[in-house]
Every structure is written in C-alpha cells, then in structure tokens.
Write a protein that holds these residues in place. Structure first.
Motif, PDB file in Angstrom:
ATOM      1  N   SER A   1       0.878  -1.224  -0.025  1.00 36.68           N
ATOM      2  CA  SER A   1       0.050   0.091  -0.024  1.00 36.68           C
ATOM      3  C   SER A   1       0.608   1.297  -0.002  1.00 36.68           C
ATOM      4  O   SER A   1       0.379   2.293  -0.106  1.00 36.68           O
ATOM      5  CB  SER A   1      -1.189   0.084   1.144  1.00 36.68           C
ATOM      6  OG  SER A   1      -0.126   0.053   2.500  1.00 36.68           O
ATOM      7  N   LEU A   2       2.146   1.052   0.268  1.00 33.64           N
ATOM      8  CA  LEU A   2       3.057   2.244   0.292  1.00 33.64           C
ATOM      9  C   LEU A   2       3.477   2.502  -1.169  1.00 33.64           C
ATOM     10  O   LEU A   2       4.111   3.632  -1.299  1.00 33.64           O
ATOM     11  CB  LEU A   2       4.204   2.169   1.033  1.00 33.64           C
ATOM     12  CG  LEU A   2       3.909   2.022   2.666  1.00 33.64           C
ATOM     13  CD1 LEU A   2       4.906   1.680   3.576  1.00 33.64           C
ATOM     14  CD2 LEU A   2       3.043   3.003   3.168  1.00 33.64           C
ATOM     15  N   ALA A   3       3.412   1.781  -2.106  1.00 32.45           N
ATOM     16  CA  ALA A   3       3.717   1.998  -3.502  1.00 32.45           C
ATOM     17  C   ALA A   3       3.348   3.551  -3.901  1.00 32.45           C
ATOM     18  O   ALA A   3       4.172   4.230  -4.509  1.00 32.45           O
ATOM     19  CB  ALA A   3       3.375   0.883  -4.504  1.00 32.45           C
ATOM     20  N   LYS A   4       2.151   3.733  -3.636  1.00 36.67           N
ATOM     21  CA  LYS A   4       1.556   5.172  -4.249  1.00 36.67           C
ATOM     22  C   LYS A   4       2.104   6.176  -3.523  1.00 36.67           C
ATOM     23  O   LYS A   4       2.611   7.190  -4.190  1.00 36.67           O
ATOM     24  CB  LYS A   4       0.082   5.037  -4.346  1.00 36.67           C
ATOM     25  CG  LYS A   4      -0.579   4.167  -5.409  1.00 36.67           C
ATOM     26  CD  LYS A   4      -1.872   4.497  -5.617  1.00 36.67           C
ATOM     27  CE  LYS A   4      -2.429   3.781  -7.051  1.00 36.67           C
ATOM     28  NZ  LYS A   4      -3.739   3.638  -7.000  1.00 36.67           N
ATOM     29  N   PRO A   5       1.974   6.240  -2.356  1.00 33.77           N
ATOM     30  CA  PRO A   5       2.720   7.391  -1.722  1.00 33.77           C
ATOM     31  C   PRO A   5       4.378   7.493  -2.077  1.00 33.77           C
ATOM     32  O   PRO A   5       4.669   8.743  -2.285  1.00 33.77           O
ATOM     33  CB  PRO A   5       2.548   7.126  -0.087  1.00 33.77           C
ATOM     34  CG  PRO A   5       1.719   6.147   0.047  1.00 33.77           C
ATOM     35  CD  PRO A   5       1.435   5.400  -1.331  1.00 33.77           C
ATOM     36  N   ARG A   6       4.841   6.372  -2.250  1.00 38.58           N
ATOM     37  CA  ARG A   6       6.352   6.538  -2.533  1.00 38.58           C
ATOM     38  C   ARG A   6       6.610   7.056  -4.074  1.00 38.58           C
ATOM     39  O   ARG A   6       7.528   7.885  -4.262  1.00 38.58           O
ATOM     40  CB  ARG A   6       6.923   5.019  -2.554  1.00 38.58           C
ATOM     41  CG  ARG A   6       7.318   4.549  -1.039  1.00 38.58           C
ATOM     42  CD  ARG A   6       8.498   3.653  -1.169  1.00 38.58           C
ATOM     43  NE  ARG A   6       8.858   3.321   0.265  1.00 38.58           N
ATOM     44  CZ  ARG A   6       9.799   4.261   0.859  1.00 38.58           C
ATOM     45  NH1 ARG A   6      10.400   5.208   0.075  1.00 38.58           N
ATOM     46  NH2 ARG A   6       9.950   4.097   2.149  1.00 38.58           N
ATOM     47  N   ALA A   7       5.592   6.785  -4.994  1.00 41.08           N
ATOM     48  CA  ALA A   7       5.777   7.242  -6.260  1.00 41.08           C
ATOM     49  C   ALA A   7       5.732   8.468  -6.164  1.00 41.08           C
ATOM     50  O   ALA A   7       5.900   9.362  -7.118  1.00 41.08           O
ATOM     51  CB  ALA A   7       4.656   6.365  -7.229  1.00 41.08           C
ATOM     52  N   ARG A   8       4.568   9.162  -5.184  1.00 39.85           N
ATOM     53  CA  ARG A   8       4.186  10.547  -5.420  1.00 39.85           C
ATOM     54  C   ARG A   8       5.077  11.523  -4.656  1.00 39.85           C
ATOM     55  O   ARG A   8       5.110  12.814  -5.114  1.00 39.85           O
ATOM     56  CB  ARG A   8       2.866  10.612  -4.619  1.00 39.85           C
ATOM     57  CG  ARG A   8       2.045  12.032  -5.041  1.00 39.85           C
ATOM     58  CD  ARG A   8       0.810  12.001  -4.247  1.00 39.85           C
ATOM     59  NE  ARG A   8       0.477  13.309  -3.988  1.00 39.85           N
ATOM     60  CZ  ARG A   8      -0.298  14.153  -4.721  1.00 39.85           C
ATOM     61  NH1 ARG A   8      -0.656  13.590  -5.905  1.00 39.85           N
ATOM     62  NH2 ARG A   8      -0.690  15.188  -4.311  1.00 39.85           N
TER      63      ARG A   8
END
Ligand SMILES: N[C@@H](CCC(=O)N[C@@H](CS)C(=O)NCC(=O)O)C(=O)O
Length: 210
Positions: free
Chosen positions: A123-130
C-alpha cells in the motif's frame, strides 16, 4: 509553565525547535506512541489527548492544543520579536499557513505517517511514487531562497527540517534535491535546531537500548 508532550524524533521535534528558537521554557513529557503511555507519569496518553498523537502543548491556562500547524504558530506568537511567524495581518502569514499545511498534509501525512505506521503490504507504493513530485515543490522554492518564507527562520522551516530528517530515515535520499540537502544542512547549523535534535536523538537511543 508550558508543557509539551513529545516523542523523540516525531513531528513534535518541530515544536521543541520552535520553543528553543523562541527562547520559551517548557516542561517536556515523553510519550511512547506505540503503547500510548506518558513515560514520566506511567499513565495513558489518551487521557491527555484523545487523538493519541503528539505534539500536545499544554498552555498556561491548562488548555491543550494539538496539531503541528496550530502548536507551531502558538509558540511563534509567544515571542513575536524572534520573528518565527509573520505577524497576524501580514500577507506572509498566509504563506506560513500555506507551507505548514503543505508539509503537514502532503509530506507528513501523505508519506511519512504511512511509512512509519503501516506495514508495507504494497500500500506504500503510491505514496512512494508521489513523494518525488511533492518534494520538487519545496526544492524549487528553496533553489534561490535561504528560508521558506521571507528572509529569516520561521516555524515552517522547523517543520520542514524535521520532515527532511525523517525522509532520510524513510529511505528517501534527499541528495537528489540539492536545495533541500543544502537547506537541511543549513538548518542543522542553527544552535537551537542542533540542540533539539541532539536531545531527542539521545532519548531515542535510550528507548532503543531499553
Ligand atoms: N495532524 C497531526 C498529526 C500528528 C501525528 O501524526 N503525530 C504522530 C507522530 S509524528 C503520532 O503521534 N502518531 C501516533 C498516532 O497517530 O497513533 C498534527 O499535525 O499534529
């Protein structure tokens, strides 16, 4: 005397920095966030704030103030001569609020909070990408400025200083944004910032080895 509920190297570090930069004394109460315990009283921190989150600033009249943006502005206004916030009515006060909101919502809550509090189940993939896109904003802003607002240190700088320290711990190499790296180094040369970090790092080591 004011009282600050804090956890070592949590976002409450910005409030400690602000108090020290303001030259305001306070009593500090350490909180174990995972157990929600106030260390010196061995009591339930949720009795202090139902939010269960630091910072909590207990004012002289006993009222409790939460939320970094509010606590930081309150501290700044205790000693206006230090210039830690543009005065109310000054157009730059809105710039201060703009940065406090951005750091609080887009860096702290959108990235740092899930990184340190949630299990990485994908679930951390999106915050990391942003986060790179988010950090490009203060990076561009600080390319030709020493401070976030105006020409002197404000509590927004204190909050960003904390966020940059935690970003490193979260595995984000801020060296890829030279203006943020330079800002972080500059801020850490300030005696109050250096002392606040040293105090909390020492407490953190004590917790880690306890
Ligand atoms: N919106 C709050 C967020 C405060 C916050 O998330 N604090 C963290 C430490 S950096 C915390 O105490 N987390 C414990 C929890 O939420 O259970 C603020 O701006 O003060």
């Amino acid at each position: 005397m004011l009282q600050l509920y804090f956890s070592p190297m949590a976002c409450s570090l910005a409030s400690r920095i602000a108090l020290m930069e303001a030259g305001v004394d306070a009593r500090y109460h350490q909180v174990h966030l995972s157990t929600k315990t106030v260390v010196d009283a061995d009591s339930d921190f949720r009795g202090i704030s139902s939010k269960g989150a630091v910072p909590v600033l207990v004012l002289e009249n006993g009222e409790r103030l939460t939320e970094c943006a509010a606590v930081l502005q309150y501290i700044a206004d205790l000693n206006p001569e230090r210039g830690l916030a543009p005065r109310p009515g000054d157009a730059d006060r809105y710039r201060l609020q703009e940065w406090l909101s951005f750091i609080g919502a887009e860096i702290h809550k959108a990235f740092l909070f899930p990184t340190f509090w949630y299990k990485d189940d994908g679930s951390l993939a999106k915050p990391r990408a942003r986060i790179a896109q988010t950090l490009s904003v203060p990076s561009a802003h600080l390319a030709d400025r020493e401070f976030l607002i105006g020409h002197s240190f404000t509590v927004a700088d204190a909050y960003l200083t904390w966020a940059l320290l935690l970003l490193r711990t979260a595995g984000v190499d801020i060296a890829q944004w030279p203006s943020l790296s330079a800002f972080s180094e500059r801020m850490q040369k300030r005696p109050a910032v250096r002392e606040a970090i040293a105090t909390e790092m020492a407490l953190r080591k004590m917790v880690a080895t306890a």
